[in-house]
Design a protein around this motif. Structure first.
Motif, PDB file in Angstrom:
ATOM      1  N   LYS A   1       0.851  -1.204   0.000  1.00 44.92           N
ATOM      2  CA  LYS A   1       0.000   0.000   0.000  1.00 44.92           C
ATOM      3  C   LYS A   1       0.884   1.251   0.000  1.00 44.92           C
TER       4      LYS A   1
ATOM      5  N   GLN B   1      -3.837  -6.868   7.427  1.00 46.53           N
ATOM      6  CA  GLN B   1      -4.304  -6.207   8.652  1.00 46.53           C
ATOM      7  C   GLN B   1      -5.251  -5.052   8.309  1.00 46.53           C
ATOM      8  N   THR B   2      -5.932  -4.582   9.295  1.00 45.51           N
ATOM      9  CA  THR B   2      -6.854  -3.465   9.125  1.00 45.51           C
ATOM     10  C   THR B   2      -6.133  -2.254   8.528  1.00 45.51           C
ATOM     11  N   GLY B   3      -6.754  -1.702   7.529  1.00 40.02           N
ATOM     12  CA  GLY B   3      -6.208  -0.485   6.912  1.00 40.02           C
ATOM     13  C   GLY B   3      -5.102  -0.731   5.901  1.00 40.02           C
TER      14      GLY B   3
ATOM     15  N   GLY C   1      -5.485  -1.969   2.926  1.00 47.80           N
ATOM     16  CA  GLY C   1      -5.946  -1.740   1.548  1.00 47.80           C
ATOM     17  C   GLY C   1      -6.738  -2.881   0.945  1.00 47.80           C
TER      18      GLY C   1
ATOM     19  N   TYR D   1      -9.880  -1.503  -0.657  1.00 45.70           N
ATOM     20  CA  TYR D   1      -9.474  -0.703  -1.830  1.00 45.70           C
ATOM     21  C   TYR D   1      -9.197  -1.638  -3.014  1.00 45.70           C
TER      22      TYR D   1
ATOM     23  N   VAL E   1     -12.597   2.441  -5.131  1.00 44.74           N
ATOM     24  CA  VAL E   1     -13.299   3.690  -4.794  1.00 44.74           C
ATOM     25  C   VAL E   1     -14.167   4.065  -6.006  1.00 44.74           C
TER      26      VAL E   1
ATOM     27  N   ASN F   1      -8.446   1.716  13.129  1.00 47.55           N
ATOM     28  CA  ASN F   1      -8.863   2.329  11.868  1.00 47.55           C
ATOM     29  C   ASN F   1     -10.355   2.569  11.948  1.00 47.55           C
TER      30      ASN F   1
ATOM     31  N   ARG G   1     -12.569   3.221   9.812  1.00 50.94           N
ATOM     32  CA  ARG G   1     -13.409   2.581   8.799  1.00 50.94           C
ATOM     33  C   ARG G   1     -13.180   1.064   8.754  1.00 50.94           C
ATOM     34  N   SER G   2     -12.625   0.586   9.817  1.00 51.87           N
ATOM     35  CA  SER G   2     -12.249  -0.836   9.804  1.00 51.87           C
ATOM     36  C   SER G   2     -13.474  -1.735   9.604  1.00 51.87           C
TER      37      SER G   2
ATOM     38  N   GLY H   1      -9.842  -7.644   9.048  1.00 56.56           N
ATOM     39  CA  GLY H   1      -8.442  -7.366   9.409  1.00 56.56           C
ATOM     40  C   GLY H   1      -7.772  -8.528  10.123  1.00 56.56           C
TER      41      GLY H   1
HETATM   42  N1  LIG Z   1      -3.279   1.194  -3.324  1.00 63.00           N
HETATM   43  C1  LIG Z   1      -3.858   2.230  -2.712  1.00 63.00           C
HETATM   44  N2  LIG Z   1      -3.809   3.430  -3.281  1.00 63.00           N
HETATM   45  C2  LIG Z   1      -4.402   4.494  -2.692  1.00 63.00           C
HETATM   46  N3  LIG Z   1      -5.073   4.449  -1.534  1.00 63.00           N
HETATM   47  C3  LIG Z   1      -5.162   3.253  -0.904  1.00 63.00           C
HETATM   48  C4  LIG Z   1      -4.550   2.095  -1.472  1.00 63.00           C
HETATM   49  N4  LIG Z   1      -4.805   1.066  -0.641  1.00 63.00           N
HETATM   50  C5  LIG Z   1      -5.528   1.560   0.373  1.00 63.00           C
HETATM   51  N5  LIG Z   1      -5.735   2.855   0.231  1.00 63.00           N
HETATM   52  C6  LIG Z   1      -6.471   3.745   1.146  1.00 63.00           C
HETATM   53  O1  LIG Z   1      -6.100   3.400   2.463  1.00 63.00           O
HETATM   54  C7  LIG Z   1      -7.230   3.452   3.320  1.00 63.00           C
HETATM   55  C8  LIG Z   1      -7.453   2.093   4.003  1.00 63.00           C
HETATM   56  O2  LIG Z   1      -7.684   1.136   2.998  1.00 63.00           O
HETATM   57  P1  LIG Z   1      -8.851   0.034   3.127  1.00 63.00           P
HETATM   58  O3  LIG Z   1     -10.072   0.559   3.779  1.00 63.00           O
HETATM   59  O4  LIG Z   1      -9.003  -0.573   1.795  1.00 63.00           O
HETATM   60  O5  LIG Z   1      -8.149  -0.951   4.110  1.00 63.00           O
HETATM   61  P2  LIG Z   1      -8.733  -2.353   4.628  1.00 63.00           P
HETATM   62  O6  LIG Z   1      -7.567  -3.255   4.699  1.00 63.00           O
HETATM   63  O7  LIG Z   1      -9.855  -2.781   3.774  1.00 63.00           O
HETATM   64  O8  LIG Z   1      -9.258  -1.994   6.057  1.00 63.00           O
HETATM   65  P3  LIG Z   1     -10.374  -2.822   6.912  1.00 63.00           P
HETATM   66  O9  LIG Z   1      -9.739  -4.079   7.381  1.00 63.00           O
HETATM   67  O10 LIG Z   1     -10.691  -1.892   7.990  1.00 63.00           O
HETATM   68  O11 LIG Z   1     -11.515  -3.058   5.970  1.00 63.00           O
HETATM   69  C9  LIG Z   1      -8.430   3.836   2.477  1.00 63.00           C
HETATM   70  O12 LIG Z   1      -8.609   5.234   2.593  1.00 63.00           O
HETATM   71  C10 LIG Z   1      -7.976   3.503   1.089  1.00 63.00           C
HETATM   72  O13 LIG Z   1      -8.601   4.352   0.128  1.00 63.00           O
END
Ligand SMILES: Nc1ncnc2c1ncn2[C@@H]1O[C@H](COP(=O)(O)OP(=O)(O)OP(=O)(O)O)[C@@H](O)[C@H]1O
Length: 613
Positions: free
Chosen positions: A281, A357-359, A361, A364, A369, A469, A471-472, A505
């Motif tokens: 990420k 892990q949480t956050g 990506g 994403y 998005v 996080n 938005r986790s 996560g």
């Molecule tokens: N490759 C990327 N490019 C740009 N932004 C990213 C990228 N990966 C993740 N992000 C940004 O990082 C933040 C966290 O990502 P995301 O919500 O996808 O994580 P997650 O692993 O799904 O977390 P959770 O376990 O809480 O669902 C978001 O704002 C997301 O837009």
């Protein structure tokens, strides 16, 4: 008067010149010399006026002829015109002076006539008195008369002489003025002529320049047309060649694409059907605002299957199938798994899951998005495109279901009541397949309908925040697309399943600082991820028993993780230094999965359909 005629304009000027030479015998008989001179001067003046008129006309012609001439000639013309106007004004002034003289002369004439009349009267008076004195002696009378007449005659002669002298003076004055004026006019006219003479060759030169320029413009236009035609012809032939070459290249490209797909399929068959990809990420603006340092995990530039992580001063290296650098685009990630996704249409079961892990990506990568969708939308769009392309030869039935596994309970994200918990059961049709009774499976006919379902499922998904996080996502989200493809010519029916999983996560629960309900959530998540690891271990060890039932997640994914399936695990890695411990855990898990060989994948062909064929 002896100057040669102006070239090109002789007639007008000659006529005017002739009018200057009106002879004195043209005057009426019995006039005095002065009157004759006045008469001549007037005639000459008239002649000059005419010649000036002619000169003006010519000048006018020249002005109009040189109207398209360049600025210097126009300026010269302007000067001449001003000059002529000046001459006209002077002439007008002189004419007025002449008229004054004429008035004076009239007045003198009148006085002379008055005098004559007066003398006549006196003569008549004298005659009367002579009559009256007839009675006087004739000698006395005669001598008296003679004396009186002599005196009168002298008076008369004197008076006439005075008048003559005055008249002479007036005429002389008028003549002098007219002479002067005439001289000035002649000089000015000579100047105008000179200028006209000088302008003529200039005008001629300009005309010839203009004509040659016109000729050049015409010939340039012809040359230009010819060159343009030639260029067009060359361009057309180059375009034809290019489009022919393009056509050939396109054909070759299509063949190469097919070959590449085939090779990838074969490669997957050879490698076993589990692929582990790792996505690093990038540092987000939020991370930067929080002053987070990145780059604790990196990729080996020489080897795109190698990840290195620095932990407690030690550098560790992990091997995966492919590493996506932080700057990798969503499309690049999708292209890597596209062949696997498309194999669904040929009856393969495919599972793609995002782990980390949480956050890190996961969401994403899977959902993306709004303006940059992730694997889910891109996969469904690519499938729809392929189905449309094969329409006519194949018939497809596509159904969609979305579930969430939260606290080991399955919830239907497309149901009217998403809170209702569902269970997994063996299909009563005896096929050995698993099914979830009551699970909504929506048949979709277009990508638009699919998108509608995806947003409904997203709305229903349970999310809650942790202190790691906001938005986790604390649940696993599973999107399943089942596609039944029927080949119209043979009636062969194959069913493939695409499972797209956004896992919760993977972080270790004590690190999240969870308590109470959150602790329970975290324990369940960890348990199901642990179960996933155990299943993979068992598959790697080719154990007879694979513990799919240890968690709802593995149980549900049984047919996509087992033998004959294709699996992709996208391990998401956070770049942050504070997360390096979790990153190493995720990479260890990835490496474990990477070593599992699932053996060649197999198609699920509908037995009854086969029998029919
Ligand atoms: N490759 C990327 N490019 C740009 N932004 C990213 C990228 N990966 C993740 N992000 C940004 O990082 C933040 C966290 O990502 P995301 O919500 O996808 O994580 P997650 O692993 O799904 O977390 P959770 O376990 O809480 O669902 C978001 O704002 C997301 O837009």
């Amino acid at each position: 008067m002896g100057s040669p005629p102006l070239p090109g304009i002789p007639r007008g000027l000659d006529a005017s010149r002739r009018s200057f030479l009106i002879p004195s015998h043209a005057c009426p008989q019995g006039v005095t010399d002065s009157e004759k001179r006045i008469h001549n001067l007037t005639a000459e003046n008239e002649g000059l006026k005419q010649s000036l008129g002619v000169a003006q006309g010519l000048l006018q012609q020249l002005v109009s002829a040189s109207a398209q001439s360049p600025a210097p000639v126009a300026k010269e013309n302007e000067g001449l015109r001003a000059r002529v106007q000046q001459l006209e004004a002077t002439l007008q002034q002189k004419v007025e002076e002449l008229m004054c003289l004429e008035v004076q002369m009239d007045r003198l004439q009148w006085r002379k006539e008055e005098e004559v009349r007066h003398l006549d009267e006196r003569l008549r008076g004298l005659q009367l008195s002579l009559e009256a004195h007839k009675n006087q002696p004739p000698e006395v009378q005669i001598s008296a008369y003679e004396a009186e007449i002599a005196g009168l005659q002298q008076d008369l002669v004197r008076e006439i002489n005075q008048l003559e002298a005055r008249k002479e003076e007036a005429v002389r004055e008028a003549s002098r003025c007219s002479e002067q004026h005439l001289q000035q006019l002649r000089e000015q006219l000579a100047g105008v002529r000179q200028r006209l003479d000088a302008l003529q060759p200039l005008l001629r030169g300009m005309k010839s320049d203009y004509n040659s320029l016109r000729g050049q413009v015409h010939s340039f236009a012809d040359c230009y047309e010819a060159a343009l035609g030639e260029a067009r012809r060359q361009m057309c032939s180059a375009l034809d060649e290019a489009s022919h070459a393009n056509h050939l290249l396109q054909g070759r490209y299509q063949r190469e694409v097919l070959l590449r797909k085939k090779c990838q399929e074969q490669l997957l068959e050879l490698k076993g059907n589990i692929r582990v990809l790792c996505r690093l990420k990038p540092l987000t603006s939020t991370d930067r605002q929080e002053g987070e340092a990145g780059a604790t995990v990196g990729a080996d530039p020489a080897d795109d299957g190698c990840v290195t992580a620095c932990y407690k001063g030690k550098e560790r290296t992990f091997k995966v199938d492919k590493v996506f650098l932080p700057q990798a685009a969503q499309e690049e990630v999708f292209q890597e798994i596209e062949p696997l996704v498309m194999s669904c249409l040929n009856g393969y079961n495919v599972c793609i899951f995002a782990y980390g892990q949480t956050g890190s990506g996961k969401t994403y990568t899977m959902e993306g998005v709004p303006d940059n969708p992730g694997i889910n939308q891109r996969a469904l769009q690519a499938l729809c495109r392929e189905m449309e392309a094969k329409e006519g030869a194949w018939k497809y039935t596509v159904s969609l279901s979305m579930v969430e596994i939260y606290n080991e309970a399955i919830r239907d994200l497309l149901a009217k009541d998403p809170q209702e918990k569902l269970d997994i059961k063996l299909n009563p049709d005896g096929s050995g397949q698993l099914h979830v009774p009551g699970l909504t499976s929506v048949e979709v006919r277009s990508f638009r309908e699919i998108k509608k379902m995806l947003s409904l499922g997203k709305r229903n998904r349970v999310t809650s925040s942790t202190n790691m996080n906001e938005r986790s996502s604390r649940s696993h989200a599973l999107l399943t697309v089942t596609i039944t493809s029927t080949e119209l010519s043979s009636g062969t029916k194959v069913t493939g399943k695409l499972n797209l999983v956004d896992l919760a996560g993977s972080e270790r629960v004590w690190k999240s600082g969870a308590q109470g309900e959150r602790l329970k959530e975290a324990q369940n998540i960890n348990r199901s991820l642990l179960a996933l690891g155990e299943v993979i271990q068992a598959l790697r060890a080719k154990q007879a028993h694979v513990p799919f039932r240890n968690s709802k997640l593995t149980y549900l994914l049984q047919d996509s993780l087992g033998k004959g399936s294709k699996t992709v695990m996208m391990v998401q890695i956070s770049p942050l230094e504070k997360n390096v411990g979790e990153s190493i855990c995720s990479l260890k898990f990835a490496q474990r999965v990477c070593k599992v060989e699932l053996g060649p994948a197999s198609r699920r062909i509908d037995a009854s359909a086969q029998r029919d064929v």
